[in-house]
Design an enzyme around this catalytic site. Structure first.
Site, mmCIF file in Angstrom:
data_model
loop_
_atom_site.group_PDB
_atom_site.id
_atom_site.type_symbol
_atom_site.label_atom_id
_atom_site.label_comp_id
_atom_site.label_asym_id
_atom_site.label_seq_id
_atom_site.Cartn_x
_atom_site.Cartn_y
_atom_site.Cartn_z
ATOM 1 N N PHE A 27 -1.587 -2.191 5.933
ATOM 2 C CA PHE A 27 -1.262 -1.453 4.206
ATOM 3 C C PHE A 27 -0.198 -0.201 4.451
ATOM 4 O O PHE A 27 -0.760 0.554 5.196
ATOM 5 C CB PHE A 27 -3.208 -1.005 4.622
ATOM 6 N N SER A 95 -5.219 -3.115 11.515
ATOM 7 C CA SER A 95 -5.600 -2.955 10.044
ATOM 8 C C SER A 95 -6.030 -3.713 9.013
ATOM 9 O O SER A 95 -6.703 -4.332 9.314
ATOM 10 C CB SER A 95 -4.691 -1.154 9.663
ATOM 11 N N MET A 96 -5.359 -3.266 7.589
ATOM 12 C CA MET A 96 -5.857 -4.606 6.658
ATOM 13 C C MET A 96 -4.864 -5.649 7.271
ATOM 14 O O MET A 96 -5.674 -6.454 6.398
ATOM 15 C CB MET A 96 -5.161 -4.008 5.445
ATOM 16 N N ASP A 196 -9.416 7.280 16.017
ATOM 17 C CA ASP A 196 -8.916 6.712 15.217
ATOM 18 C C ASP A 196 -8.942 6.922 13.469
ATOM 19 O O ASP A 196 -9.524 7.713 13.041
ATOM 20 C CB ASP A 196 -8.724 4.919 14.771
ATOM 21 N N HIS A 226 -4.921 5.007 15.759
ATOM 22 C CA HIS A 226 -4.768 4.046 14.399
ATOM 23 C C HIS A 226 -3.515 2.882 15.219
ATOM 24 O O HIS A 226 -3.931 1.386 15.079
ATOM 25 C CB HIS A 226 -4.917 5.016 13.438
#
Length: 249
Positions: A27, A95-96, A196, A226
Site C-alpha cells: 500500500f 504488506s498489502m 513492525d 515493516h
C-alpha cells in the site's frame, strides 16, 4: 496527459523456467520494494513477475482515483499471465501485497501452488487509520507510512502522503482476506518481522492459525521492520522462500 511512473517504480519481469513467482508490493509503495527479491528469484531460474498496482509509483493524486477493486484486478491479471506460461505459480507479497497474495490463494486455488505473505495485513489495528477512514471534513491527504526499516541507509520508494479515500479500501481488503483465510488450502509460508511499526505482528499468527491449509510454516524476522524485503533480512527472505518453493515441487 498521463502522469509518468516514478524512476525506480517500474514493474519488472524475469524470464525463467516452468515455476513462476508473482511478487506484489504494498500500500502506497511500488515494485522497488520487491525488486531485490524478484532479482534473487530470477537468478535461481524462476519466472518472476512484479506488477505495479494501479495508482502506485506515480503520485498520491493518482492513487486517490483507484480502489481495492483495481488492485485486486491487477494482481489477478498478473496471476493469469504467469499461469499461462508456468506449470506452477507461487504468490508472495509485502504488506498489502501479502494481503492480495492471500486473496488470490483463496479465490484461485487452481492457479496458486503456494502462498508466502510477508508482513501481511488481515487486520488493520490502527485507530488513527480507522478514525479517518469514514470521517467527514478530512483533508484529501495525510502523512505517509513508508520506509519503516531497521537499515536506515535504504529508502523505500513510497508516497510521503496517503489519500484518505484509500484507507477504507485497504481496511476492507484486509477484512475480506481475513474472512477468506479458511479457503486457502495450498502450502502457506508466513514471514513476519517481530517488530513492525506499520502493522501489528500478530497478523502473522492470525494468518497461520486460520488458513485452511494443512501445510503452514511461520518464520519470524529479528533484524527487519515493516519493509523487510529491502531491509537487513532481505537475503534470508530470498533463500527461505526459495527453499519453501523447492519443498513443494
Amino acid at each position: 496527459m498521463t502522469e509518468a511512473v516514478m524512476a525506480g517504480a517500474e514493474p519488472f519481469a524475469f524470464g525463467g523456467g516452468k515455476t513462476g513467482v508473482l511478487v506484489l508490493h504494498g500500500f502506497t509503495g511500488s515494485p522497488q520494494s520487491m525488486r531485490y527479491l524478484g532479482e534473487r528469484l530470477g537468478e535461481r531460474g524462476y519466472s518472476v513477475l512484479g506488477p505495479r498496482l494501479p495508482g502506485h509509483g506515480i503520485s498520491p493524486a493518482a492513487m486517490a482515483k483507484t480502489t481495492a477493486n483495481d488492485w485486486v484486478a491487477c494482481a489477478e491479471d498478473a496471476l493469469l499471465e504467469l499461469s499461462a506460461k508456468c506449470d506452477k505459480v507461487f504468490v508472495t507479497g509485502l504488506s498489502m501485497g501479502g494481503t492480495l497474495s492471500l486473496y488470490l490463494a483463496a479465490l484461485h486455488p487452481d492457479k496458486v501452488a503456494g502462498v508466502i505473505p510477508i508482513n501481511a495485513a488481515v487486520q488493520v489495528d490502527s485507530p488513527d487509520m480507522a478514525a479517518v477512514a469514514f470521517a467527514r471534513n478530512m483533508p484529501e491527504f495525510v502523512p505517509g507510512i513508508g520506509s519503516d526499516m531497521m537499515d536506515t541507509s535504504v529508502k523505500e520508494l513510497a508516497y510521503d502522503q496517503v489519500p484518505v479515500t484509500c484507507f477504507k479500501q485497504v481496511i476492507g481488503l484486509a477484512a475480506a482476506a481475513r474472512a477468506l483465510l479458511p479457503k486457502i488450502t495450498c502450502p502457506t509460508f508466513v514471514i513476519n518481522s517481530r517488530v513492525d511499526h506499520v502493522l501489528k505482528p500478530h497478523n502473522a499468527t492470525i494468518i497461520a492459525s486460520h488458513v485452511g491449509s494443512d501445510r503452514v510454516e511461520l518464520l519470524w524476522l529479528n533484524n527487519s521492520y515493516h519493509v523487510a524485503t529491502i531491509d537487513n533480512d532481505k537475503d534470508l527472505i530470498a533463500s527461505e522462500l526459495h527453499s519453501f518453493v523447492q519443498r513443494q515441487l
